[in-house]
Write an enzyme that holds these catalytic residues in place. Sequence first.
Site, PDB file in Angstrom:
ATOM      1  N   ALA A   1      -2.060  20.620  -3.641  1.00  0.00           N
ATOM      2  CA  ALA A   1      -0.762  20.067  -3.212  1.00  0.00           C
ATOM      3  C   ALA A   1       0.383  21.060  -3.377  1.00  0.00           C
ATOM      4  O   ALA A   1       0.406  21.870  -4.305  1.00  0.00           O
ATOM      5  CB  ALA A   1      -0.463  18.800  -4.009  1.00  0.00           C
TER       6      ALA A   1
ATOM      7  N   LYS B   1       4.477  14.274  -7.073  1.00  0.00           N
ATOM      8  CA  LYS B   1       5.367  13.359  -7.784  1.00  0.00           C
ATOM      9  C   LYS B   1       4.527  12.465  -8.680  1.00  0.00           C
ATOM     10  O   LYS B   1       3.575  11.842  -8.218  1.00  0.00           O
ATOM     11  CB  LYS B   1       6.157  12.523  -6.777  1.00  0.00           C
ATOM     12  CG  LYS B   1       7.002  11.418  -7.389  1.00  0.00           C
ATOM     13  CD  LYS B   1       6.431  10.070  -7.038  1.00  0.00           C
ATOM     14  CE  LYS B   1       6.843   9.033  -8.035  1.00  0.00           C
ATOM     15  NZ  LYS B   1       6.120   7.775  -7.890  1.00  0.00           N
TER      16      LYS B   1
ATOM     17  N   GLY C   1       0.879  -1.170   0.000  1.00  0.00           N
ATOM     18  CA  GLY C   1       0.000   0.000   0.000  1.00  0.00           C
ATOM     19  C   GLY C   1       0.905   1.206   0.000  1.00  0.00           C
ATOM     20  O   GLY C   1       1.704   1.407   0.921  1.00  0.00           O
TER      21      GLY C   1
ATOM     22  N   GLY D   1       7.405  -0.505  -4.902  1.00  0.00           N
ATOM     23  CA  GLY D   1       7.837   0.356  -3.794  1.00  0.00           C
ATOM     24  C   GLY D   1       8.951   1.325  -4.120  1.00  0.00           C
ATOM     25  O   GLY D   1       9.325   2.144  -3.278  1.00  0.00           O
ATOM     26  N   ALA D   2       9.494   1.275  -5.347  1.00  0.00           N
ATOM     27  CA  ALA D   2      10.611   2.171  -5.677  1.00  0.00           C
ATOM     28  C   ALA D   2      10.178   3.639  -5.620  1.00  0.00           C
ATOM     29  O   ALA D   2      10.879   4.492  -5.065  1.00  0.00           O
ATOM     30  CB  ALA D   2      11.167   1.834  -7.057  1.00  0.00           C
ATOM     31  N   GLY D   3       8.998   3.925  -6.171  1.00  0.00           N
ATOM     32  CA  GLY D   3       8.478   5.300  -6.129  1.00  0.00           C
ATOM     33  C   GLY D   3       8.186   5.754  -4.712  1.00  0.00           C
ATOM     34  O   GLY D   3       8.422   6.910  -4.345  1.00  0.00           O
ATOM     35  N   ASP D   4       7.688   4.835  -3.876  1.00  0.00           N
ATOM     36  CA  ASP D   4       7.386   5.160  -2.475  1.00  0.00           C
ATOM     37  C   ASP D   4       8.678   5.426  -1.699  1.00  0.00           C
ATOM     38  O   ASP D   4       8.737   6.318  -0.852  1.00  0.00           O
ATOM     39  CB  ASP D   4       6.627   4.009  -1.809  1.00  0.00           C
ATOM     40  CG  ASP D   4       5.358   3.645  -2.579  1.00  0.00           C
ATOM     41  OD1 ASP D   4       4.744   4.550  -3.174  1.00  0.00           O
ATOM     42  OD2 ASP D   4       4.987   2.456  -2.586  1.00  0.00           O
TER      43      ASP D   4
END
Length: 323
Positions: A193, A197, A39, A260-263
């Site tokens: 915002a 991203k 998530g 998860g790389a972007g997170d």
Amino acid sequence: MANDKGLIVSFGEMLIDFVPTASGVSLAEAPGFLKAPGGAPANVAIAVARLGGHAAFVGKLGDDEFGHMLAGILKENDVSGEGILFDQGARTALAFVTLRADGEREFMFYRNPSADMLLKPEELNFELIRSAKVFHYGSISLIVEPCRSAHLKAMEVAKEAGALLSYDPNLRLPLWPSPEEAREQIMSIWEKADVIKVSDVELEFLTGNPKIDDENALTLWHSNLKLLLVTLGEHGCRYYTKNFRGCVEAFHVNAVDTTGAGDSFVGALLAKIVDDQSIVDDEPRLREVLKFANACGAITTTKKGAIPALPNESEALALIKGA
């Protein structure tokens, strides 16, 4: 241990990804699955905490074994669980994720409805939200009521209390009724915002233009924005502010799973700017932070699953030093 750093509150969904034990197979062909907590908003919170930052998660889980497992994972990773609620009537969300041979993903979701969708505005921990220096969110929480109203209320309360609002749309088309609805709802909160991203794929989707260039990216600019980022996977990232723009190269690693790389990238960025937002106006310092964020994103692709792969500070600095 008390953390004296500025609080980053991440709002939205936490779920369990079921990932095939074999890569490059369809869901039907998978011989078995491994549980991987995920998530995007929860991943960002854990990414922040792993880098020594102060993070909290706000969202709803099912009052079931998976929900309590996820709450436990947040706690183990030093993320505050003060904003977590449990729903008696709905299950924790699940997603089956296939990893193609190139490490890219395809999703099949079980959310009908899942607990995260049932968060109501009146259930929010306003005290926690008001104490955030950065309030981060995605767009999955905008898909259905009552969660959509809770999302809008949380943003409003955070903004009034002076938080920096950070938005990563984290497009998951299979969850939306239609692409048109996805585009409309994602853009409905765009102007609120301070930091946004998007990935190259999201840039193309939101603008309806396949060109990944400055001209197209700047069509997403709005007058209240402080920083717009476009992540380009193995090609690094582009950044846009009121006064300057540029790109930062990626680190080349052996990518196994892009989950998860972007997170990880977002968590690293937020952890570095939460206590000194002037970095966004200082190009040399911003470039250093984005280099660090790129390193964190790159490391996350070298292991399966998002949370186990999120780096700590020394791992990221070692990659930068060795490059």
